[in-house]
Motif scaffolding. Sequence first.
Motif, PDB file in Angstrom:
ATOM      1  N   UNK A  57      28.781  23.961  22.443  1.00 48.97           N
ATOM      2  CA  UNK A  57      28.340  23.612  23.801  1.00 48.97           C
ATOM      3  C   UNK A  57      27.206  22.595  23.793  1.00 48.97           C
ATOM      4  N   UNK A  58      26.563  22.419  22.625  1.00 47.62           N
ATOM      5  CA  UNK A  58      25.473  21.442  22.498  1.00 47.62           C
ATOM      6  C   UNK A  58      25.969  20.075  22.038  1.00 47.62           C
ATOM      7  N   UNK A  59      27.271  19.944  21.878  1.00 48.19           N
ATOM      8  CA  UNK A  59      27.835  18.649  21.524  1.00 48.19           C
ATOM      9  C   UNK A  59      28.101  18.435  20.049  1.00 48.19           C
ATOM     10  N   UNK A  60      27.901  19.499  19.229  1.00 51.08           N
ATOM     11  CA  UNK A  60      28.203  19.406  17.799  1.00 51.08           C
ATOM     12  C   UNK A  60      29.363  20.355  17.491  1.00 51.08           C
ATOM     13  N   UNK A  61      29.748  20.464  16.233  1.00 53.73           N
ATOM     14  CA  UNK A  61      30.829  21.379  15.872  1.00 53.73           C
ATOM     15  C   UNK A  61      30.261  22.712  15.410  1.00 53.73           C
ATOM     16  N   UNK A  62      30.586  23.771  16.130  1.00 56.65           N
ATOM     17  CA  UNK A  62      30.191  25.106  15.723  1.00 56.65           C
ATOM     18  C   UNK A  62      31.210  25.724  14.787  1.00 56.65           C
ATOM     19  N   UNK A  63      30.732  26.493  13.823  1.00 55.26           N
ATOM     20  CA  UNK A  63      31.619  27.188  12.886  1.00 55.26           C
ATOM     21  C   UNK A  63      31.302  28.676  12.849  1.00 55.26           C
ATOM     22  N   UNK A  64      32.337  29.491  12.905  1.00 53.49           N
ATOM     23  CA  UNK A  64      32.212  30.927  12.675  1.00 53.49           C
ATOM     24  C   UNK A  64      32.299  31.161  11.173  1.00 53.49           C
ATOM     25  N   UNK A  65      31.378  31.951  10.632  1.00 54.87           N
ATOM     26  CA  UNK A  65      31.384  32.239   9.201  1.00 54.87           C
ATOM     27  C   UNK A  65      32.240  33.444   8.879  1.00 54.87           C
ATOM     28  N   UNK A  66      33.475  33.214   8.418  1.00 58.94           N
ATOM     29  CA  UNK A  66      34.417  34.313   8.165  1.00 58.94           C
ATOM     30  C   UNK A  66      34.065  35.113   6.920  1.00 58.94           C
ATOM     31  N   UNK A  67      33.195  34.574   6.074  1.00 56.70           N
ATOM     32  CA  UNK A  67      32.909  35.220   4.798  1.00 56.70           C
ATOM     33  C   UNK A  67      32.309  36.600   4.902  1.00 56.70           C
ATOM     34  N   UNK A  68      31.698  36.936   6.037  1.00 50.99           N
ATOM     35  CA  UNK A  68      31.097  38.259   6.198  1.00 50.99           C
ATOM     36  C   UNK A  68      31.875  39.127   7.185  1.00 50.99           C
ATOM     37  N   UNK A 122      27.166   8.655  20.318  1.00 52.82           N
ATOM     38  CA  UNK A 122      27.368   8.144  18.961  1.00 52.82           C
ATOM     39  C   UNK A 122      28.799   8.468  18.497  1.00 52.82           C
ATOM     40  N   UNK A 123      29.613   7.457  18.334  1.00 58.56           N
ATOM     41  CA  UNK A 123      30.998   7.657  17.916  1.00 58.56           C
ATOM     42  C   UNK A 123      31.212   7.136  16.502  1.00 58.56           C
ATOM     43  N   UNK A 124      31.810   7.950  15.649  1.00 58.74           N
ATOM     44  CA  UNK A 124      32.171   7.512  14.306  1.00 58.74           C
ATOM     45  C   UNK A 124      33.333   8.359  13.799  1.00 58.74           C
ATOM     46  N   UNK A 125      33.597   8.316  12.505  1.00 56.40           N
ATOM     47  CA  UNK A 125      34.749   9.031  11.949  1.00 56.40           C
ATOM     48  C   UNK A 125      34.689  10.537  12.206  1.00 56.40           C
ATOM     49  N   UNK A 126      33.488  11.115  12.117  1.00 61.12           N
ATOM     50  CA  UNK A 126      33.351  12.561  12.266  1.00 61.12           C
ATOM     51  C   UNK A 126      33.473  12.996  13.717  1.00 61.12           C
ATOM     52  N   UNK A 127      32.820  12.279  14.630  1.00 61.67           N
ATOM     53  CA  UNK A 127      32.938  12.648  16.042  1.00 61.67           C
ATOM     54  C   UNK A 127      34.382  12.490  16.519  1.00 61.67           C
ATOM     55  N   UNK A 128      35.068  11.481  16.006  1.00 62.19           N
ATOM     56  CA  UNK A 128      36.470  11.264  16.374  1.00 62.19           C
ATOM     57  C   UNK A 128      37.363  12.343  15.781  1.00 62.19           C
ATOM     58  N   UNK A 129      37.129  12.685  14.519  1.00 59.49           N
ATOM     59  CA  UNK A 129      37.950  13.692  13.844  1.00 59.49           C
ATOM     60  C   UNK A 129      37.898  15.034  14.563  1.00 59.49           C
ATOM     61  N   UNK A 130      36.704  15.452  14.969  1.00 57.15           N
ATOM     62  CA  UNK A 130      36.522  16.778  15.566  1.00 57.15           C
ATOM     63  C   UNK A 130      36.435  16.753  17.097  1.00 57.15           C
ATOM     64  N   UNK A 131      36.427  15.537  17.675  1.00 55.55           N
ATOM     65  CA  UNK A 131      36.287  15.389  19.129  1.00 55.55           C
ATOM     66  C   UNK A 131      34.983  16.020  19.621  1.00 55.55           C
ATOM     67  N   UNK A 132      33.875  15.617  19.002  1.00 54.97           N
ATOM     68  CA  UNK A 132      32.545  16.112  19.353  1.00 54.97           C
ATOM     69  C   UNK A 132      31.643  14.938  19.720  1.00 54.97           C
ATOM     70  N   UNK A 133      30.493  15.241  20.300  1.00 52.43           N
ATOM     71  CA  UNK A 133      29.579  14.201  20.772  1.00 52.43           C
ATOM     72  C   UNK A 133      28.679  13.664  19.667  1.00 52.43           C
TER      73      UNK A 133
END
Length: 313
Positions: free
Chosen positions: A34-45, A1-12
Amino acid sequence: MQNKITTLFNIKHPIIQAGMIWNSGWRLASAASNSGILGLIGAGSMYPEVLRAHIQKCKKATSLPFGVNVPMLYPNIQEIMDIIVEEGVKIVFTSAGNPKTWTKWLQDQGIIVVHVVSSVKFALKAQEAGVDAVVAEGFEAGGHNGRDETTTLTLIPMVKEQLQIPLIAAGGIATGKAMLACMILGADGVQVGSRFVASEESSAHQAFKQVVVDAKEGDTQLTLKELAPVRLVKNKFYNDVQELYKTAPTLEQLKEFLGRARAKKGMFEGDLEEGELEIGQIAGLIHDIKPVAEIVKEMIEEFETAKASVSII
């Protein structure tokens, strides 16, 4: 599935794993990526050097894109941003502050910037600040939330009507069907938090994960609006806050009662009585603790099935 978000972040897949405090360490972020989405580290803690260690471990655990979520209300924000640049992170989600403060500075370092908002007004301010995309988060979401109590179903089409940049929906999304609904309403992708709290890779305490799995409709409530609105599980701490409200407390009294490290105590250390237990309303639909890869696979399969059934109607 390709759209604006997958293109912006280079994810599946157009899914972002939310950068939640005390839940989103390097294990969760790398498993998400690694699952094809965008992972985020939560810096707030995280103290700055702890964040650096998590970024370095995440880089070793995945070769795919990941980012860092940064609440901008912390006093050591410059040090945090410097570490992000030094470690070569290319995606930053900002929240809890004015996007104008850091957007251009980060973009000048070659970093994609996304800002989290809870209203049309702040979505437009973020766009004006030059961010690359916006996360519009509805009232259903866990953790800190908007004061207007606008639900995701209402917020997304209202933001879409006026926004020109990519839009990511958040709040109450844990299934493929919810993902499809948000995208039909105009979102280009979704951000998922609570579902990933109840994952094997989440850094949340096992006792808190079980609370999420056991949660039913009505077990969470938005409170502490005078400080920073936050959606909590109704535990002893929550009930004590409601009792305090009966005395018409001042801001200082609320701050004193809240104290420090309540969220850490609850979500990370597993104190289910005195800790803050932040989770979204969607917890009522979360019934198990699974690996991230399995959660993502199920969401995408359900999304595709629901999409096909809608096209038949």
